[in-house]
Motif scaffolding. Sequence first.
Motif, mmCIF file in Angstrom:
data_model
loop_
_atom_site.group_PDB
_atom_site.id
_atom_site.type_symbol
_atom_site.label_atom_id
_atom_site.label_comp_id
_atom_site.label_asym_id
_atom_site.label_seq_id
_atom_site.Cartn_x
_atom_site.Cartn_y
_atom_site.Cartn_z
ATOM 1 N N PRO A 342 0.804 -1.228 0.000
ATOM 2 C CA PRO A 342 0.000 0.000 0.000
ATOM 3 C C PRO A 342 0.836 1.277 0.000
ATOM 4 N N TRP A 343 1.935 1.297 0.755
ATOM 5 C CA TRP A 343 2.733 2.515 0.916
ATOM 6 C C TRP A 343 3.725 2.738 -0.214
ATOM 7 N N GLY A 344 3.955 1.739 -1.039
ATOM 8 C CA GLY A 344 4.935 1.871 -2.110
ATOM 9 C C GLY A 344 5.558 0.534 -2.447
ATOM 10 N N ASP A 345 6.796 0.575 -2.922
ATOM 11 C CA ASP A 345 7.452 -0.638 -3.380
ATOM 12 C C ASP A 345 8.487 -1.180 -2.407
ATOM 13 N N ASP A 346 8.797 -0.433 -1.355
ATOM 14 C CA ASP A 346 9.793 -0.870 -0.382
ATOM 15 C C ASP A 346 9.219 -1.916 0.559
ATOM 16 N N ASP A 347 10.081 -2.829 1.004
ATOM 17 C CA ASP A 347 9.652 -3.858 1.950
ATOM 18 C C ASP A 347 9.144 -3.225 3.249
ATOM 19 N N PRO A 348 8.287 -3.943 3.991
ATOM 20 C CA PRO A 348 7.732 -3.384 5.232
ATOM 21 C C PRO A 348 8.803 -3.113 6.275
ATOM 22 N N THR A 349 8.612 -2.058 7.024
ATOM 23 C CA THR A 349 9.398 -1.766 8.224
ATOM 24 C C THR A 349 8.431 -1.693 9.401
#
Length: 462
Positions: A342-349
């Motif tokens: 949902p927030w973009g293409d980066d893995d979750p933090t």
Amino acid sequence: MTRAHHDVDTLLDRRKEPDHPLRELSEPALKAYVAEVLDRARARSLALTGAVDDDDLVKQHSALMSPLVWDLAHIGSQEEIWILREVGGLDPMRPDIDDLYDAFQHPRATRPSLPLLGPSEARRYVEEVRRRTFDVLARTPLSDRALTRDAFAFGMIAQHEQQHCETMLATHQLRKGDPVLHAPAPPPATVRDLPEEVVVPAGSFTMGTSVEPWALDNERPAHEVFVDAFAIDTTPVTNARYAEFVDDGGYADPRWWSDAGWAYRSEHGIVAPRFWRRENGRWWRTRFGVYEPVPGDEPVLHVSYYEAEAFAAWAGRRLPTEAEWEKAARYDPATGRSRRYPWGDDDPTPAHANLGQRHLRPAPVGAYPDGASALGVHQLIGDVWEWTSSDFRPYPGFTAFPYREYSEVFFGPDYKVLRGGSFGSDPVAVRGTFRNWDFPVRRQIFAGFRCARDVRYGDAVV
């Protein structure tokens, strides 16, 4: 389809989907990443089985679940089959236990009667399998065939282990006795007064994936889906909101229930979410051995599809379809592309979502503003699996890989799709395209939901 046409389709998919960061890694860096993911999964499975004594490991805490020791050895058996034998070409270590740990051969209720590996033997077995797995990883090229390209088989095994860790976590929830698992509380809500719903405009979007290296077969291939305008809840339905349904007599009124849901509710005497209890005018719950008041601002948990469906009818709404859920989660109207998350293409933090068993409960709604979708929908990843109204079906162009029993044998009307993962899901096994499925009666899983509604012209700007 000719190869030329296939290449054109792949290019089109890549324009509509982001490239994956794994493909930018050198082979040594990719192997180091694989080792890290495998180590994380193993640390968790050993922690979940090491939190109880051997008597608890071999005990069946519910007929719905396997003994914890079965899950542990099953993890090792699948790893042996797919990594040591299929990828590594090694002779079988323990062909005598293949049948014991084949989930299709023995239903969960009967597994305690099998001649299973004992706790010590199971631990030794999974340890030796993992040692050999790292040997196979070290000597195997990661680009020569489908199973090893982009380390797919290793990613599949890491996901499988983490999925069983979540299953074992659910077994811990069903276990009687003092708490043995501990974790800090999730972060508080930092965004309040969120709108009740978000309107998603009509139009096509790219559903599924053709470029995610570790995506499983049921997530593939990417395809265009047209979705009519709809509105979806900004957050999952909370305990407080669900309690209004319960206290309004929702469980006693067949108007809100499907025929199948009402029959199941009546047969089993269900009057509230699983693990809830009414005491002194207040709802309480049992959570991993802790008895506590039900927190009103957390997403409701341990409800079946039928309960979610009934609440939605009571509220004058419905459950979202799977396509609606994914569009709300992935579609970016600014670019027309579907994001990985949902927030973009980066893995979750930890700032994006409540994942990985960092907390033993859902976070209050509004706790993860950094994880909101481009359309402004919150907490779509983590916290609770979300029921959708869709049956589990293959996507157009589906191909079973690497075996039919992973997905294909489950397709049909018996299973409903859940999306988004829970606080007990690891990031390796959750992404915007990931599909979970289960029987609509399931309540022991970490499932909640959000509602949707149709949008007509004149109701909202679409």
